[in-house]
Design a protein around this motif. Structure first.
Motif, PDB file in Angstrom:
ATOM      1  N   TYR A 189     -17.497 -67.686  44.547  1.00 16.48           N
ATOM      2  CA  TYR A 189     -16.820 -67.817  43.485  1.00 16.48           C
ATOM      3  C   TYR A 189     -16.845 -69.100  42.487  1.00 16.48           C
ATOM      4  N   LEU A 190     -16.802 -68.884  41.272  1.00 16.06           N
ATOM      5  CA  LEU A 190     -16.992 -69.899  40.309  1.00 16.06           C
ATOM      6  C   LEU A 190     -18.619 -70.437  40.453  1.00 16.06           C
ATOM      7  N   GLY A 191     -19.456 -69.568  40.492  1.00 20.20           N
ATOM      8  CA  GLY A 191     -21.000 -69.760  40.802  1.00 20.20           C
ATOM      9  C   GLY A 191     -21.862 -69.527  39.609  1.00 20.20           C
ATOM     10  N   HIS A 192     -21.095 -69.575  38.330  1.00 17.30           N
ATOM     11  CA  HIS A 192     -21.964 -69.278  36.956  1.00 17.30           C
ATOM     12  C   HIS A 192     -23.057 -70.338  37.144  1.00 17.30           C
ATOM     13  N   PHE A 193     -22.924 -71.436  37.612  1.00 21.16           N
ATOM     14  CA  PHE A 193     -24.183 -72.345  37.626  1.00 21.16           C
ATOM     15  C   PHE A 193     -24.981 -72.275  38.861  1.00 21.16           C
ATOM     16  N   ASP A 194     -24.311 -71.873  39.729  1.00 24.27           N
ATOM     17  CA  ASP A 194     -24.782 -71.960  41.148  1.00 24.27           C
ATOM     18  C   ASP A 194     -25.960 -70.988  41.466  1.00 24.27           C
ATOM     19  N   VAL A 195     -25.727 -69.934  40.553  1.00 21.50           N
ATOM     20  CA  VAL A 195     -26.435 -68.628  40.850  1.00 21.50           C
ATOM     21  C   VAL A 195     -27.873 -68.849  40.114  1.00 21.50           C
ATOM     22  N   LEU A 196     -27.874 -69.859  39.195  1.00 19.76           N
ATOM     23  CA  LEU A 196     -29.163 -70.287  38.746  1.00 19.76           C
ATOM     24  C   LEU A 196     -29.905 -71.137  39.579  1.00 19.76           C
ATOM     25  N   LEU A 197     -29.415 -72.079  40.267  1.00 13.81           N
ATOM     26  CA  LEU A 197     -30.203 -72.802  41.618  1.00 13.81           C
ATOM     27  C   LEU A 197     -30.359 -71.821  42.547  1.00 13.81           C
ATOM     28  N   ALA A 198     -29.689 -70.761  43.083  1.00  9.39           N
ATOM     29  CA  ALA A 198     -30.054 -69.897  44.098  1.00  9.39           C
ATOM     30  C   ALA A 198     -31.120 -69.169  43.719  1.00  9.39           C
ATOM     31  N   ARG A 199     -31.196 -68.578  42.389  1.00  8.72           N
ATOM     32  CA  ARG A 199     -32.639 -67.978  41.973  1.00  8.72           C
ATOM     33  C   ARG A 199     -33.939 -68.690  42.118  1.00  8.72           C
ATOM     34  N   ALA A 200     -33.508 -69.906  41.754  1.00  9.57           N
ATOM     35  CA  ALA A 200     -34.707 -70.882  41.543  1.00  9.57           C
ATOM     36  C   ALA A 200     -35.214 -71.275  43.098  1.00  9.57           C
ATOM     37  N   LEU A 201     -34.136 -71.364  43.951  1.00 12.37           N
ATOM     38  CA  LEU A 201     -34.458 -71.968  45.281  1.00 12.37           C
ATOM     39  C   LEU A 201     -35.104 -70.818  46.205  1.00 12.37           C
TER      40      LEU A 201
END
Length: 414
Positions: free
Chosen positions: A89-101
């Motif tokens: 939750y509140l992962g609007h930015f974190d999802v971009l990191l997850a996709r990169a990693l």
């Protein structure tokens, strides 16, 4: 399947990611977490829209947390690579990191709130050219998060309908549910009630919640942990205990609660009320609360998240939300699931998603209607009505356990 919970989410403040991960774990998935709580909630994130210094602080904390997550991701490579990643939750930015990693992993985004929708609900985007630019940026943030995910998890069909057509096929509805600590608190209350009914003395060990660092303000000033421990204890004079907890945002409609309590005071309905939290509408609530003795109010500005289930379970009635905004009509709030799981009778607003999900587990009143809320509380002052409402609530609690609410998601992952 190997599932990795990844991001800067904080289950102590927003338990939703913990509910999903717990449910998947209970359904046999191998669940691990790579979590660096940011310590910045929804209010602070939207405040960054108005204050450049707040935005800079947020960016600095996010960068530092991402550095730690990136370093920790080395432990989940090769044979230990996850099959799926849940971005909390509140992962609007974190999802971009997850996709990169993890470019090859299946990314699940818990998109419980839309950034643009939340800013509009709290009146933080502003007007004029600046407001339009902020709105455009927030809609862009939502769009980029949705594009980065393979599965988008929302909590109601109304939120599913907000996903743009090109991404809606990724969407799945997973009710918010309640963490295991809430039904455990209900079990402790039932044990204490059984002892009391049998005529035995109920000692503090029978129904205890730990000392919370609470400082109260308002019509009835709290006395720290001692006052908090006594909140919600049963009385012998027929008064019922009522609890509301939250961030006092417009969605929650806390001023409606205050007006309803004032009306209960005028009607002579005896209530012992505990309010927990602070926020945008707290000043209006303090101004509107009754000043007499018929409705007593204890206000705790803060209660530790570990202590909250026990506190809520000590009460007869839990209040949900009563706001009238578009967003308020699309959600089923955390507190609805948690109040039911804690064994309370739940009173909340009669909106399509809440009625569809909660069914007869709640007592419904029209949004924004303090008179209707006062009538509902007055009816629950009758012992038989209260017992029936609590029984309906308890019967529904099983539907909101972690392993139950993730059933549809588990099928998607199969």
């Amino acid at each position: 399947m190997r599932v990795l919970g990844l991001g800067t989410y904080d289950v102590r403040v927003h338990p939703r990611p913990g509910v999903i991960l717990s449910g998947l774990r209970r359904r046999g998935h191998a669940v691990r977490e790579l979590n660096e709580p940011l310590g910045v909630g929804t209010a602070d994130r939207v405040r960054a829209l108005k204050d450049p210094r707040a935005a800079a602080r947020f960016a600095g904390r996010l960068a530092a947390a991402w550095g730690r997550i990136a370093a920790g991701s080395r432990a989940y490579r090769g044979e230990r690579s996850p099959d799926a990643i849940l971005v909390g939750y509140l992962g609007h930015f974190d999802v971009l990191l997850a996709r990169a990693l993890y470019p090859r992993a299946r990314i699940l985004l818990d998109h419980l709130v839309f950034a643009s929708d939340t800013a509009a609900d709290r009146g933080l985007a502003g007007g004029g050219t600046t407001g339009r630019v902020k709105g455009l940026l927030l809609r862009g943030l939502d769009a980029s998060a949705l594009a980065a995910a393979d599965v988008v998890i929302v909590d109601t069909p109304e939120h599913l309908a907000m996903i743009p057509d090109r991404h809606r096929g990724k969407g799945i509805v997973v009710p918010v549910g309640a963490p295991p600590a809430w039904p455990a608190a209900a079990a402790r209350r039932r044990a204490a009630d059984a002892q009391e009914a049998s005529g035995r003395s109920v000692g503090r060990a029978a129904f205890e919640w730990s000392d919370a660092q609470a400082d109260g303000r308002g019509p009835t000033r709290t006395d720290g942990p001692r006052e908090a421990r006594s909140a919600g204890r049963a009385r012998s004079d027929g008064r019922i205990s009522v609890v509301f907890f939250g961030l006092f945002t417009p969605l929650q409609g806390a001023p409606v609660i205050a007006r309803a309590l004032a009306e209960c005071e005028r009607r002579g309905v005896g209530l012992d009320v505990t309010l927990v939290g602070d926020g945008q509408d707290a000043g209006d609530v303090r101004r509107l609360l009754p000043r007499g003795g018929g409705v007593s109010v204890t206000w705790l500005d803060w209660v530790d998240c570990a202590d909250l289930p026990g506190l809520v379970a000590r009460h007869d009635v839990c209040l949900g939300i009563f706001g009238t905004s578009d967003k308020a009509r699309r959600v089923v709030p955390n507190k609805a699931y948690q109040g039911i799981a804690a064994g309370c009778a739940l009173v909340t607003s009669d909106t399509p998603p809440q009625r569809a999900v909660l069914g007869d587990a709640a007592v419904f009143v029209p949004p924004g209607d303090p008179s209707a809320l006062a009538c509902a509380l007055a009816s629950l002052a009758d012992p038989a009505s209260l017992a029936q409402a609590r029984a309906r609530s308890s019967a529904a609690a099983e539907r909101f356990r972690p392993e139950t609410v993730v059933a549809g998601l588990a099928e998607v992952l199969a």
